[in-house]
Scaffold this active site. Structure first.
Site, PDB file in Angstrom:
ATOM      1  CB  SER A 128      -0.946   0.005   1.202  1.00  0.00           C
ATOM      2  OG  SER A 128      -0.229   0.088   2.427  1.00  0.00           O
ATOM      3  CE1 TYR A 129       5.044   5.614   3.122  1.00  0.00           C
ATOM      4  CE2 TYR A 129       6.939   4.311   2.437  1.00  0.00           C
ATOM      5  CZ  TYR A 129       6.406   5.485   2.928  1.00  0.00           C
ATOM      6  OH  TYR A 129       7.238   6.538   3.230  1.00  0.00           O
ATOM      7  CB  ALA A 130       5.459   0.289  -2.620  1.00  0.00           C
ATOM      8  CB  ALA A 131       0.504   1.172  -4.399  1.00  0.00           C
ATOM      9  CE  LYS A 156       5.762   8.228   0.803  1.00  0.00           C
ATOM     10  NZ  LYS A 156       5.534   9.667   1.081  1.00  0.00           N
TER      11      LYS A 156
END
Length: 249
Positions: free
Chosen positions: A151-154, A156
Site C-alpha cells: 500500500s505504501y509503495a503504491a 508513493k
C-alpha cells in the site's frame, strides 16, 4: 537566508523529517506553517520555529478535501502569499500483499496520495503567482519494491507519477515540482533501533555512507535547496537522500 520572507506549508510537520525540514527552512528565513494532527508535538515544534522566523502550527485533517482548502485559505489570508508546498505526511500499515485489504490500501492513499493531490490543486494559483516550489515525497519502498509495503509503495509511486505530470504541466508557470526519497533517523526509527538493534545495524551496514540521515541537517538541507532559487532549473526529479542506498540510473 535563502528563503527570506518565503511562506511554506509542510504537512506532517510536527515531528521527524517534517520538523527537520521546518527548522531548516525557518533558519533560512521562511515563514513555516506546519500542519499536523499531533497538537502537543505541533505546539512544541511551533515554539522552536518561532526562535528563527514567524511560523505557526495548524491542527488540520488532511484526509478531508474541504479541510485542505480551509488550511490553504487561512495560510494565504495570514501571510498574503504561498511560495513552498511540502507534502510530507503519510500513514500506512506493513502487511504482506495477499493480506493487503481495501482498508489498508485506503489508509495509505487517503493519508498520502490524495492529500498530496488536493494540496497541489488548492495551492496551484498561489504557487503560480509566486513562481513557487512543490516538494513531494517518494520512497525506496516503491523504487525497490520492499516486501510488506504494497500500500505504501503504491501510493508513493502514484505520487511520483503525479509529480512528473505536474512538473510538465506547471513548468510554463514557473513552478518547480521535485521529490525527495529519504532515509533518516526519526523518532519512530529510533524506537525500532532500541527494540531491534541488530536489525537496525544490519540496515545501516547496507547504506554506502554507513549512517542514517539527520532529519534537519541531511533531509532538511536538501529541502531548503529544492525550495530555494538554487534549484530553479530542476523539475520532475527524484532526489535520493538515502546515503546511496538506491542509485538511480
Amino acid at each position: 537566508m535563502k528563503l527570506k520572507d518565503k511562506v511554506a506549508i509542510i504537512t506532517g510537520g510536527a515531528g521527524g523529517i517534517g520538523s527537520g525540514m521546518a527548522l531548516a527552512m525557518a533558519k533560512e528565513g521562511a515563514k513555516v506553517v506546519i500542519v499536523d494532527v499531533n497538537e502537543d508535538k505541533g505546539r512544541e515544534t511551533e515554539k522552536a520555529l518561532k526562535a528563527y522566523s514567524e511560523s505557526m502550527f495548524m491542527n488540520g485533517d488532511i484526509t478531508n478535501k474541504a479541510s485542505i482548502k480551509g488550511i490553504v485559505d487561512d495560510v494565504v489570508s495570514t501571510y498574503g502569499r504561498l511560495d513552498i508546498l511540502v507534502n510530507n505526511a503519510h500513514v500506512s500499515k506493513q502487511v504482506p500483499m495477499v493480506e493487503t485489504t481495501d482498508e489498508v490500501m485506503a489508509l495509505s492513499f487517503n493519508t498520502g496520495f490524495y492529500p498530496t493531490f488536493y494540496f497541489m490543486q488548492e495551492c496551484y494559483p498561489h504557487l503560480k503567482a509566486a513562481k513557487g516550489k512543490v516538494i513531494n515525497f517518494a520512497s525506496g519502498a516503491g523504487l525497490s519494491g520492499m516486501v510488506n509495503q504494497a500500500s505504501y509503495a503504491a501510493a508513493k509511486e502514484a505520487i511520483r507519477g503525479l509529480s512528473r505530470v505536474a512538473a510538465n504541466e506547471w513548468g510554463a508557470d514557473g513552478i518547480n515540482v521535485n521529490l525527495i526519497s529519504p532515509i533518516a533517523l526519526t523518532p519512530g526509527v529510533e524506537q525500532w533501533k532500541q527494540a531491534f538493534p541488530e536489525a537496525y545495524q544490519e540496515m545501516v551496514d547496507k547504506i554506502p555512507l554507513k549512517k542514517m540521515g539527520d532529519p534537519e541537517q541531511d533531509i532538511g538541507r536538501v529541502a531548503v535547496f529544492l525550495a530555494s532559487s538554487d534549484s530553479d532549473y530542476m523539475t520532475g526529479q527524484t532526489l535520493m537522500v538515502d546515503g546511496g542506498s538506491i542509485m538511480l540510473r
